[in-house]
Design an enzyme around this catalytic site. Structure first.
Site, PDB file in Angstrom:
ATOM      1  NE  ARG A  61      -4.032   1.900   2.202  1.00 34.45           N
ATOM      2  CZ  ARG A  61      -4.267   2.739   3.228  1.00 34.45           C
ATOM      3  NH1 ARG A  61      -3.588   2.608   4.355  1.00 34.45           N
ATOM      4  NH2 ARG A  61      -5.183   3.670   3.119  1.00 34.45           N
ATOM      5  CG  HIS A  65      -1.393   5.410  -0.280  1.00 31.37           C
ATOM      6  ND1 HIS A  65      -2.029   5.770   0.882  1.00 31.37           N
ATOM      7  CD2 HIS A  65      -2.292   4.645  -0.961  1.00 31.37           C
ATOM      8  CE1 HIS A  65      -3.257   5.240   0.905  1.00 31.37           C
ATOM      9  NE2 HIS A  65      -3.434   4.544  -0.192  1.00 31.37           N
ATOM     10  N   GLY A  71       4.264  10.653  -8.778  1.00 33.53           N
ATOM     11  CA  GLY A  71       5.016   9.502  -9.278  1.00 33.53           C
ATOM     12  C   GLY A  71       5.716   8.732  -8.167  1.00 33.53           C
ATOM     13  CB  SER A  75       7.037  12.077  -2.356  1.00 31.90           C
ATOM     14  OG  SER A  75       5.929  11.396  -2.892  1.00 31.90           O
ATOM     15  CD  GLU A  87       3.647  12.673  -0.719  1.00 34.59           C
ATOM     16  OE1 GLU A  87       3.438  11.446  -0.894  1.00 34.59           O
ATOM     17  OE2 GLU A  87       4.315  13.367  -1.520  1.00 34.59           O
ATOM     18  CG  ASN A  93      -0.865   8.582   3.124  1.00 34.97           C
ATOM     19  OD1 ASN A  93      -1.335   7.577   2.590  1.00 34.97           O
ATOM     20  ND2 ASN A  93      -0.193   9.498   2.448  1.00 34.97           N
ATOM     21  CG  HIS A 192      -8.351  -3.779  -1.246  1.00 30.48           C
ATOM     22  ND1 HIS A 192      -9.291  -2.817  -1.495  1.00 30.48           N
ATOM     23  CD2 HIS A 192      -7.205  -3.091  -0.951  1.00 30.48           C
ATOM     24  CE1 HIS A 192      -8.750  -1.606  -1.377  1.00 30.48           C
ATOM     25  NE2 HIS A 192      -7.481  -1.749  -1.062  1.00 30.48           N
ATOM     26  CG  ASP A 244      -9.918 -12.525   0.903  1.00 34.20           C
ATOM     27  OD1 ASP A 244     -11.029 -13.057   1.151  1.00 34.20           O
ATOM     28  OD2 ASP A 244      -9.071 -13.038   0.145  1.00 34.20           O
ATOM     29  CB  THR A 247      -7.870 -16.695   1.819  1.00 33.91           C
ATOM     30  OG1 THR A 247      -8.191 -15.908   0.647  1.00 33.91           O
ATOM     31  CG2 THR A 247      -8.422 -18.090   1.630  1.00 33.91           C
TER      32      THR A 247
HETATM   33  C1  HEM Z   1      -9.009   1.519  -6.005  1.00 31.39           C
HETATM   34  C2  HEM Z   1      -8.905   2.410  -5.063  1.00 31.39           C
HETATM   35  C3  HEM Z   1      -8.510   2.069  -3.652  1.00 31.39           C
HETATM   36  C4  HEM Z   1      -9.125   2.501  -2.529  1.00 31.39           C
HETATM   37  C5  HEM Z   1     -10.338   3.415  -2.450  1.00 31.39           C
HETATM   38  C6  HEM Z   1      -8.440   1.905  -1.413  1.00 31.39           C
HETATM   39  C7  HEM Z   1      -8.759   2.137  -0.090  1.00 31.39           C
HETATM   40  C8  HEM Z   1      -8.209   1.458   0.968  1.00 31.39           C
HETATM   41  C9  HEM Z   1      -8.597   1.638   2.338  1.00 31.39           C
HETATM   42  C10 HEM Z   1      -9.663   2.612   2.819  1.00 31.39           C
HETATM   43  C11 HEM Z   1      -7.860   0.775   3.090  1.00 31.39           C
HETATM   44  C12 HEM Z   1      -7.931   0.595   4.596  1.00 31.39           C
HETATM   45  C13 HEM Z   1      -6.970   1.547   5.290  1.00 31.39           C
HETATM   46  C14 HEM Z   1      -7.100   1.558   6.775  1.00 31.39           C
HETATM   47  O1  HEM Z   1      -8.001   0.936   7.313  1.00 31.39           O
HETATM   48  O2  HEM Z   1      -6.291   2.234   7.462  1.00 31.39           O
HETATM   49  C15 HEM Z   1      -7.002   0.067   2.200  1.00 31.39           C
HETATM   50  C16 HEM Z   1      -6.099  -0.896   2.578  1.00 31.39           C
HETATM   51  C17 HEM Z   1      -5.262  -1.536   1.717  1.00 31.39           C
HETATM   52  N1  HEM Z   1      -5.067  -1.226   0.384  1.00 31.39           N
HETATM   53 FE1  HEM Z   1      -6.266  -0.091  -0.743  1.00 31.39          FE
HETATM   54  N2  HEM Z   1      -7.429   1.128  -1.867  1.00 31.39           N
HETATM   55  C18 HEM Z   1      -7.414   1.207  -3.243  1.00 31.39           C
HETATM   56  C19 HEM Z   1      -6.505   0.620  -4.082  1.00 31.39           C
HETATM   57  C20 HEM Z   1      -5.430  -0.107  -3.669  1.00 31.39           C
HETATM   58  C21 HEM Z   1      -4.311  -0.500  -4.504  1.00 31.39           C
HETATM   59  C22 HEM Z   1      -4.147  -0.069  -5.962  1.00 31.39           C
HETATM   60  C23 HEM Z   1      -3.484  -1.238  -3.737  1.00 31.39           C
HETATM   61  C24 HEM Z   1      -2.174  -1.885  -4.095  1.00 31.39           C
HETATM   62  C25 HEM Z   1      -1.849  -2.265  -5.297  1.00 31.39           C
HETATM   63  C26 HEM Z   1      -4.077  -1.326  -2.423  1.00 31.39           C
HETATM   64  C27 HEM Z   1      -3.580  -2.056  -1.372  1.00 31.39           C
HETATM   65  C28 HEM Z   1      -4.123  -2.071  -0.096  1.00 31.39           C
HETATM   66  C29 HEM Z   1      -3.716  -2.996   0.931  1.00 31.39           C
HETATM   67  C30 HEM Z   1      -2.768  -4.149   0.752  1.00 31.39           C
HETATM   68  C31 HEM Z   1      -4.411  -2.639   2.088  1.00 31.39           C
HETATM   69  C32 HEM Z   1      -4.270  -3.253   3.476  1.00 31.39           C
HETATM   70  C33 HEM Z   1      -3.161  -2.500   4.204  1.00 31.39           C
HETATM   71  C34 HEM Z   1      -2.883  -2.954   5.609  1.00 31.39           C
HETATM   72  O3  HEM Z   1      -3.396  -3.958   6.085  1.00 31.39           O
HETATM   73  O4  HEM Z   1      -2.073  -2.251   6.263  1.00 31.39           O
HETATM   74  N3  HEM Z   1      -5.228  -0.604  -2.407  1.00 31.39           N
HETATM   75  N4  HEM Z   1      -7.213   0.506   0.906  1.00 31.39           N
END
Ligand code: HEM
Length: 328
Positions: A61, A65, A71, A75, A87, A93, A192, A244, A247
């Site tokens: 993540r 970000h 890019g 940063s 940031e 964040n 996710h 998820d 799993t």
């Molecule tokens: C499509 C738009 C996306 C939105 C709106 C989004 C939003 C979020 C949000 C709200 C969380 C939870 C953060 C928290 O509870 O503090 C999250 C977690 C996460 N996101 Fe996304 N996300 C997006 C795309 C992505 C992308 C492109 C990736 C990586 C390629 C990604 C990887 C992850 C991962 C792995 C987590 C879990 C992080 C953790 O457990 O620390 N997400 N995302």
């Protein structure tokens, strides 16, 4: 020098300069200067996973970000200082991104093996790949050669990173603004398949969706009941739920079957499948029915994301501490 040869010389110089700033990333960028970079990063991620099963998700993540704001230039890693508005304190964040200590451990180890060579931006790209492969997902050849920014863009982080409740068309626009298409959006959302989200980021779906006073009608009822237990109405907004439900810590394609079962956690997840007429639906179906297709697309889309406006050549710097601009 005649004026025509001056023009030719200037044109050549310009071409060289442009080439410098557009230089391609390369899989072999560190093969002579830091040949063990990938195994060093892998080893530290693997070690961190022993005490924190979630850390790989947190690390990928960070790369996302980072790349969406000016890019992939590291940063996101800069701390607040007299010249930097971090940031880390931007809305998407703050109290959310994690893994910075692991990035620092990786940097320390790389500085002792190959001082001044590997950028913090590349550390994030390599750690992302390591995190996915260690969780059972695809492997890919990470393109390298990014350099680190000397600035941060907190305002950019607030506007460019998608929010889970802003709707599919806005999110699609934010991907398109950095050159990523609908397939990239669906594939990368598949990240996710592991990691956690805090109740505060989806609780509106459970009790008062879009001001209706009722839950989001797209949430399957038994999943809704489970989530309401995890996130009671007056409970802590920081309680965690698995992104998820099937799993939680494995990188697989179950994220997509969850969406088909109306069991996506975030609004932005479920909308990929539940938005009538959307081009994303058939992509979800294809990734759900074939994990190999998903893995191949995911790897390609990670490369696409990693290619967003890198600093190369003589632009930027190789930070010696990922948290600080050199000499500050
Ligand atoms: C499509 C738009 C996306 C939105 C709106 C989004 C939003 C979020 C949000 C709200 C969380 C939870 C953060 C928290 O509870 O503090 C999250 C977690 C996460 N996101 Fe996304 N996300 C997006 C795309 C992505 C992308 C492109 C990736 C990586 C390629 C990604 C990887 C992850 C991962 C792995 C987590 C879990 C992080 C953790 O457990 O620390 N997400 N995302």
């Amino acid at each position: 020098m005649s004026s025509s040869s001056l023009i030719v010389a200037t044109a050549l110089l310009l071409a060289l300069l442009l080439e410098g700033s557009n230089a391609q990333l390369s899989a072999t960028f560190y093969s002579s200067t830091c040949p063990n970079v990938s195994s060093i990063v892998n080893g530290i991620v693997q070690q961190a996973l022993q005490s924190d099963v979630r850390i790989g998700a947190s690390l990928i993540r960070l790369h996302f970000h980072d790349c969406f704001v000016n890019g992939c230039d590291g940063s996101i890693l800069l701390d607040d200082s007299s010249s930097i508005q971090s940031e880390k304190n931007a809305a998407p964040n703050v109290n959310s991104t994690r893994g910075f200590d692991v990035v620092d451990n990786i940097k320390t180890s790389l500085e002792s093996s190959c001082p001044g060579v590997v950028s913090c931006a590349d550390i994030l790209a390599i750690a992302a790949e390591a995190s996915v492969s260690l969780a059972g997902g695809p492997t890919w050849s990470v393109l390298l050669g990014r350099r680190d920014s000397t600035t941060a863009n907190q305002a950019g982080a607030n506007t460019s990173i998608p929010s889970p409740s802003e709707g599919l068309s806005n999110i699609t626009s934010k991907f398109s603004a950095v050159g990523l298409d609908t397939t990239d959006l669906v594939a990368l959302s598949g990240a996710h398949t592991f990691g956690r989200a805090q109740c505060r980021l989806f609780i509106n779906r459970l009790y008062n969706f879009s001001g209706t006073g009722s839950p989001d009608p797209t949430i399957e009822s038994s999943y809704l009941a489970t989530l309401q237990q995890t996130c009671p109405q007056n409970g802590s907004g920081t309680t965690l739920a698995n992104l998820d439900r099937t799993t939680a810590d494995t990188f697989d394609n179950n994220y997509f079957s969850n969406l088909q079962n109306n069991q996506g956690l975030l609004q932005s997840d479920q909308e990929l499948f539940s938005t009538t007429g959307s081009a994303t639906i058939s992509i979800v179906n294809s990734f759900s029915s074939n994990q190999t297709t998903f893995f191949q697309s995911f790897a390609q889309s990670m490369i696409n994301m990693g290619n967003i406006s890198p600093l190369t050549g003589s632009n930027g710097e190789i930070r010696s501490d990922c948290k600080k601009v050199n000499g500050s």
